[in-house]
Design a protein around this motif. Sequence first.
Motif, PDB file in Angstrom:
ATOM      1  N   ARG A 148       0.844  -1.206   0.000  1.00 25.52           N
ATOM      2  CA  ARG A 148       0.000   0.000   0.000  1.00 25.52           C
ATOM      3  C   ARG A 148       0.874   1.249   0.000  1.00 25.52           C
ATOM      4  NH1 ARG A 148      -2.961  -3.446   3.402  1.00 25.52           N
ATOM      5  NH2 ARG A 148      -4.975  -4.012   2.473  1.00 25.52           N
ATOM      6  N   ARG A 149       1.987   1.176   0.751  1.00 27.56           N
ATOM      7  CA  ARG A 149       2.890   2.335   0.827  1.00 27.56           C
ATOM      8  C   ARG A 149       3.479   2.637  -0.553  1.00 27.56           C
ATOM      9  NH1 ARG A 149       7.337   1.258   4.939  1.00 27.56           N
ATOM     10  NH2 ARG A 149       8.253   0.022   3.302  1.00 27.56           N
ATOM     11  N   HIS A 150       3.934   1.588  -1.237  1.00 28.13           N
ATOM     12  CA  HIS A 150       4.514   1.799  -2.572  1.00 28.13           C
ATOM     13  C   HIS A 150       3.491   2.413  -3.516  1.00 28.13           C
ATOM     14  CE1 HIS A 150       7.262  -1.844  -1.540  1.00 28.13           C
ATOM     15  NE2 HIS A 150       7.687  -0.727  -0.990  1.00 28.13           N
ATOM     16  N   ALA A 151       2.276   1.898  -3.462  1.00 30.31           N
ATOM     17  CA  ALA A 151       1.234   2.400  -4.356  1.00 30.31           C
ATOM     18  C   ALA A 151       0.901   3.854  -4.036  1.00 30.31           C
ATOM     19  CB  ALA A 151      -0.014   1.536  -4.233  1.00 30.31           C
ATOM     20  N   LEU A 152       0.862   4.161  -2.745  1.00 35.15           N
ATOM     21  CA  LEU A 152       0.521   5.524  -2.345  1.00 35.15           C
ATOM     22  C   LEU A 152       1.597   6.508  -2.817  1.00 35.15           C
ATOM     23  CD1 LEU A 152      -1.502   7.276  -0.770  1.00 35.15           C
ATOM     24  CD2 LEU A 152      -0.016   7.022   1.221  1.00 35.15           C
ATOM     25  N   ILE A 153       2.860   6.124  -2.646  1.00 33.79           N
ATOM     26  CA  ILE A 153       3.944   7.011  -3.094  1.00 33.79           C
ATOM     27  C   ILE A 153       3.869   7.212  -4.602  1.00 33.79           C
ATOM     28  CG2 ILE A 153       6.453   7.265  -3.294  1.00 33.79           C
ATOM     29  CD1 ILE A 153       6.646   5.777  -0.595  1.00 33.79           C
ATOM     30  N   ALA A 154       3.623   6.115  -5.330  1.00 32.73           N
ATOM     31  CA  ALA A 154       3.492   6.243  -6.787  1.00 32.73           C
ATOM     32  C   ALA A 154       2.380   7.219  -7.133  1.00 32.73           C
ATOM     33  CB  ALA A 154       3.226   4.873  -7.414  1.00 32.73           C
ATOM     34  N   SER A 155       1.277   7.114  -6.405  1.00 35.82           N
ATOM     35  CA  SER A 155       0.150   7.990  -6.669  1.00 35.82           C
ATOM     36  C   SER A 155       0.475   9.447  -6.326  1.00 35.82           C
ATOM     37  CB  SER A 155      -1.055   7.489  -5.876  1.00 35.82           C
ATOM     38  OG  SER A 155      -1.981   8.518  -5.660  1.00 35.82           O
ATOM     39  N   LEU A 156       1.114   9.654  -5.164  1.00 31.95           N
ATOM     40  CA  LEU A 156       1.462  11.025  -4.752  1.00 31.95           C
ATOM     41  C   LEU A 156       2.430  11.666  -5.738  1.00 31.95           C
ATOM     42  CD1 LEU A 156       1.887  10.500  -0.892  1.00 31.95           C
ATOM     43  CD2 LEU A 156       0.009  11.668  -2.060  1.00 31.95           C
ATOM     44  N   LEU A 157       3.306  10.848  -6.338  1.00 31.69           N
ATOM     45  CA  LEU A 157       4.278  11.371  -7.297  1.00 31.69           C
ATOM     46  C   LEU A 157       3.678  11.524  -8.693  1.00 31.69           C
ATOM     47  CD1 LEU A 157       7.409  12.071  -6.923  1.00 31.69           C
ATOM     48  CD2 LEU A 157       6.243  11.068  -4.988  1.00 31.69           C
ATOM     49  N   GLY A 158       2.385  11.238  -8.807  1.00 28.62           N
ATOM     50  CA  GLY A 158       1.699  11.503 -10.060  1.00 28.62           C
ATOM     51  C   GLY A 158       1.821  10.403 -11.089  1.00 28.62           C
ATOM     52  N   LEU A 159       2.224   9.196 -10.661  1.00 24.56           N
ATOM     53  CA  LEU A 159       2.291   8.088 -11.607  1.00 24.56           C
ATOM     54  C   LEU A 159       0.910   7.445 -11.685  1.00 24.56           C
ATOM     55  CD1 LEU A 159       5.659   6.384 -10.655  1.00 24.56           C
ATOM     56  CD2 LEU A 159       5.192   8.113 -12.371  1.00 24.56           C
ATOM     57  N   GLN A 160       0.260   7.588 -12.814  1.00 26.57           N
ATOM     58  CA  GLN A 160      -1.086   7.042 -12.917  1.00 26.57           C
ATOM     59  C   GLN A 160      -1.094   5.637 -13.481  1.00 26.57           C
ATOM     60  OE1 GLN A 160      -2.553  10.295 -15.146  1.00 26.57           O
ATOM     61  NE2 GLN A 160      -3.386  11.335 -13.359  1.00 26.57           N
ATOM     62  N   HIS A 161       0.043   5.222 -13.994  1.00 25.22           N
ATOM     63  CA  HIS A 161       0.128   3.887 -14.589  1.00 25.22           C
ATOM     64  C   HIS A 161       0.967   2.985 -13.704  1.00 25.22           C
ATOM     65  CE1 HIS A 161      -1.490   5.600 -18.259  1.00 25.22           C
ATOM     66  NE2 HIS A 161      -0.714   6.630 -17.994  1.00 25.22           N
ATOM     67  N   VAL A 162       0.352   1.881 -13.304  1.00 23.08           N
ATOM     68  CA  VAL A 162       1.011   0.968 -12.392  1.00 23.08           C
ATOM     69  C   VAL A 162       0.865  -0.457 -12.916  1.00 23.08           C
ATOM     70  CG1 VAL A 162       0.738  -0.102 -10.125  1.00 23.08           C
ATOM     71  CG2 VAL A 162       0.838   2.394 -10.316  1.00 23.08           C
ATOM     72  N   VAL A 163       1.987  -1.175 -12.912  1.00 17.89           N
ATOM     73  CA  VAL A 163       1.934  -2.595 -13.236  1.00 17.89           C
ATOM     74  C   VAL A 163       2.198  -3.350 -11.940  1.00 17.89           C
ATOM     75  CG1 VAL A 163       3.009  -4.492 -14.493  1.00 17.89           C
ATOM     76  CG2 VAL A 163       2.700  -2.271 -15.619  1.00 17.89           C
ATOM     77  N   VAL A 164       1.270  -4.209 -11.557  1.00 16.74           N
ATOM     78  CA  VAL A 164       1.440  -4.990 -10.339  1.00 16.74           C
ATOM     79  C   VAL A 164       1.875  -6.398 -10.736  1.00 16.74           C
ATOM     80  CG1 VAL A 164       0.363  -5.834  -8.233  1.00 16.74           C
ATOM     81  CG2 VAL A 164      -0.367  -3.640  -9.220  1.00 16.74           C
ATOM     82  N   ALA A 165       3.109  -6.744 -10.379  1.00 17.16           N
ATOM     83  CA  ALA A 165       3.606  -8.088 -10.685  1.00 17.16           C
ATOM     84  C   ALA A 165       3.432  -8.950  -9.439  1.00 17.16           C
ATOM     85  CB  ALA A 165       5.073  -8.021 -11.095  1.00 17.16           C
ATOM     86  N   VAL A 166       2.512  -9.905  -9.518  1.00 15.94           N
ATOM     87  CA  VAL A 166       2.303 -10.833  -8.400  1.00 15.94           C
ATOM     88  C   VAL A 166       3.311 -11.966  -8.600  1.00 15.94           C
ATOM     89  CG1 VAL A 166       0.670 -12.322  -7.190  1.00 15.94           C
ATOM     90  CG2 VAL A 166      -0.122 -10.180  -8.251  1.00 15.94           C
ATOM     91  N   ASN A 167       4.362 -11.935  -7.784  1.00 18.21           N
ATOM     92  CA  ASN A 167       5.533 -12.793  -7.998  1.00 18.21           C
ATOM     93  C   ASN A 167       5.470 -14.070  -7.157  1.00 18.21           C
ATOM     94  OD1 ASN A 167       8.004 -13.504  -9.082  1.00 18.21           O
ATOM     95  ND2 ASN A 167       9.176 -12.362  -7.552  1.00 18.21           N
ATOM     96  N   LYS A 168       6.345 -14.971  -7.492  1.00 16.74           N
ATOM     97  CA  LYS A 168       6.476 -16.261  -6.783  1.00 16.74           C
ATOM     98  C   LYS A 168       5.231 -17.117  -6.946  1.00 16.74           C
ATOM     99  CE  LYS A 168       9.839 -14.308  -3.615  1.00 16.74           C
ATOM    100  NZ  LYS A 168      10.498 -14.379  -2.312  1.00 16.74           N
ATOM    101  N   MET A 169       4.607 -17.006  -8.124  1.00 19.18           N
ATOM    102  CA  MET A 169       3.423 -17.830  -8.399  1.00 19.18           C
ATOM    103  C   MET A 169       3.776 -19.314  -8.339  1.00 19.18           C
ATOM    104  SD  MET A 169       0.697 -16.017  -8.686  1.00 19.18           S
ATOM    105  CE  MET A 169      -0.452 -17.223  -9.386  1.00 19.18           C
ATOM    106  N   ASP A 170       5.021 -19.652  -8.601  1.00 20.06           N
ATOM    107  CA  ASP A 170       5.426 -21.068  -8.539  1.00 20.06           C
ATOM    108  C   ASP A 170       5.239 -21.633  -7.120  1.00 20.06           C
ATOM    109  OD1 ASP A 170       7.479 -19.083  -8.108  1.00 20.06           O
ATOM    110  OD2 ASP A 170       8.937 -20.713  -7.875  1.00 20.06           O
TER     111      ASP A 170
END
Lengths: 426, 316
Positions: free
Chosen positions: A131-153
């Motif tokens: 949530r913190r990472h997403a919030l910072i991205a949003s505050l810095l004006g980044l409207q495009h976010v790719v969420v990589a859900v890792n370790k699916m294996d």
Amino acid sequence: MPDDRSPVRGMLRIATAGSVDDGKSTLIGRLLYDSKSVFEDQLSAVERSTRKRGGEGIDLSLLTDGLIAEREQGITIDVAYRYFATARRKFIIADSPGHEQYTRNMVTGASTADLAILLIDARKGLLVQSRRHALIASLLGLQHVVVAVNKMDLVDYQESVFRSIEQEFRTFLGHIGITDARFIPVSALDGDNVVDPSGHMPWYTGLPLLELLETVDTDSSRAAGAPFRFPVQQCHRPRAQAQADFRGYMGRIESGTVRPGDAVVVQPSGLRTRVKDILVWQTDGMHSLPSAMAGDSVTLVLADECDISRGDMIAAQTAPTTNAREFDALLCWMDSEALDPGRKYLLKHTTRNVPARVHSITSRIDVNSGNEVPTQSLGLNDMARVRLQVQLPLALDRYADNRVTGSFILIDEASNHTVAAGMIGR
Amino acid sequence: MNAIAEPLYREAPSAAPALSATHLDWLESEAIHIMREVAAECANPALLFSGGKDSIVLLRLAEKAFRPGRFPFPLLHIDTEHNFPEVIEFRDRRAAELGEQLIVRSLDDSIARGRIRLRSPDESRNRYQSITLLDAITEFGFDACFGGARRDEEKARAKERIFSFRDPFGQWDPKNQRPELWSLYNTRVHPGEHMRVFPISNWTELDVWQYIERERLAVPSIYFAHEREVIARPGGLMPTSHLVQPRPGEHSEHRTVRFRTVGDMTCTAPVESPATTVAQIIAETATSRITERGATRMDDQTSEASMELRKKEGYF
């Protein structure tokens, strides 16, 4: 964002967020490796390091650790920049560490990015730091976010795990104003859905990460479509007799487009004039351009003799900047010495340096929850809403409207440290 | 020198249609913006010009930033006296063509004055450049020096700022760098401190060659394939010269080679290559599987962190 000019130029700037445990370094290493951007000598050095640490094969995370202390401690200390290119696009990754000083480093990396990649460990799901990472991205004006859900294996490639993370996070992202979020299930270690589609997850029908990055459109036309902004870097008056009458203004067009004849206003003085000529130098001399756009470094000649110098802003008459000596801003404090509200700091906004003072602290933003809480002080890695006063008027825009004319830094004149990053609100 | 007679330098052949020229425009404009910020905010800058491809690009960017005026700074070269003669001649010719001031400070002078003490006469002079460079910065009171370093070159450089602060001892402290946000550069230093400024931080080796092609920039002849006497050593080919002779069991042989970087004759290895034009170099660079410095710099192979250690001492 108006500053999203890079993709027009065939380039995408990415900020990554996540901790070592999320497999962020491995993911970046995998992107570089699978896009054939890792060279053999780098690979053999990594192989040697892996062996030295008692591992086997190639630990891709070691590709991104640069400094001696990082290798000793197995951590990342600072923002590192990585470069790779495919036939379709050139990429710059600002890779920020996920532990201490996280906010400061992620803010730095995100300030120049078009897009953020957020990593989530599929086993752990949404964490406070996600949530913190997403919030910072949003505050810095980044409207495009790719969420990589890792370790699916490690969760047997189960769709249900991925979908529940996606559903929960999408709600949160929408809440903080990120409307364009793409979710990808990946295994960075094995390369599933990084460069090539994964055979393990036929239920995922979207693009693998690299292809998504190659094709994502980041509203680049908005930079050119925004009102014309030209902070003057220097006045150009050649000494040669032949050019005694010449007076040009050197700078970079930060948003909008300009053509000879365009009506402009010089701020903060308010002088009105027209653009007479747009000049660039080529090997055989100065050339006039029929037009220029956001991102171009040029020399402007104006129709009237004006008293213009570094720090002035040349803007479109139809949509001028706001002149202000007092304004609200979001501050990210970056220095180990806390804010001293009684002190003056040097504020650098575009090409203008002015003395500034924090008049009042409205609230601190809890970057883990997004909640705003009352506060009296501002220390390292804090983000807060403040009211600022400057000694001379600034020609500014809201950060939400223009990332260049809406941003500033604060400098401590005693230490010369950059102590804060600021984004202008109202 | 054993190089076969070559023209001193060569114009790049007429440029092919530029591939993705748009990212070059972005990189060029960013670099011009950085150079103008230095000219406006620093009192006494200099541009480090070695005659190598990266600093050749810096000179073109300076022309674009400041013409029709003069450069608001002199050019500075730290000459180890172990440089390739083709490069030194190119350096002098290019400075003269531009009509800009070139300051040269020599390691021989630093050695004669006792500022540099070599452990052995044939020791590589590479790391001692830092001493002569810092002395020159003090001598002229420079508060900012442009360099052609790029972040893709080396892992320590990947973490360095565009405006890289140096303390009164000329040292770089990688763990204590100023945050660098947007394109707002903090250029401030106290007396005795200085900035190293890297306008092409975000360029890659391929970008540099594509720009050289687009701008039709001349580069020293040793960047192109030529016949040269070399000694094959485990770390790479070493150019045979008065400074590097075969050791027992080694022999000197003719190979068709070119240089990817130009540094000291004692530590810069050429690569085998038939590339005689910029276009061929671009094709080769795009498919190369070895990094620029990995292929060519013996000085970087000493340890995993040689560049970081040298940079901390004040290196470029």
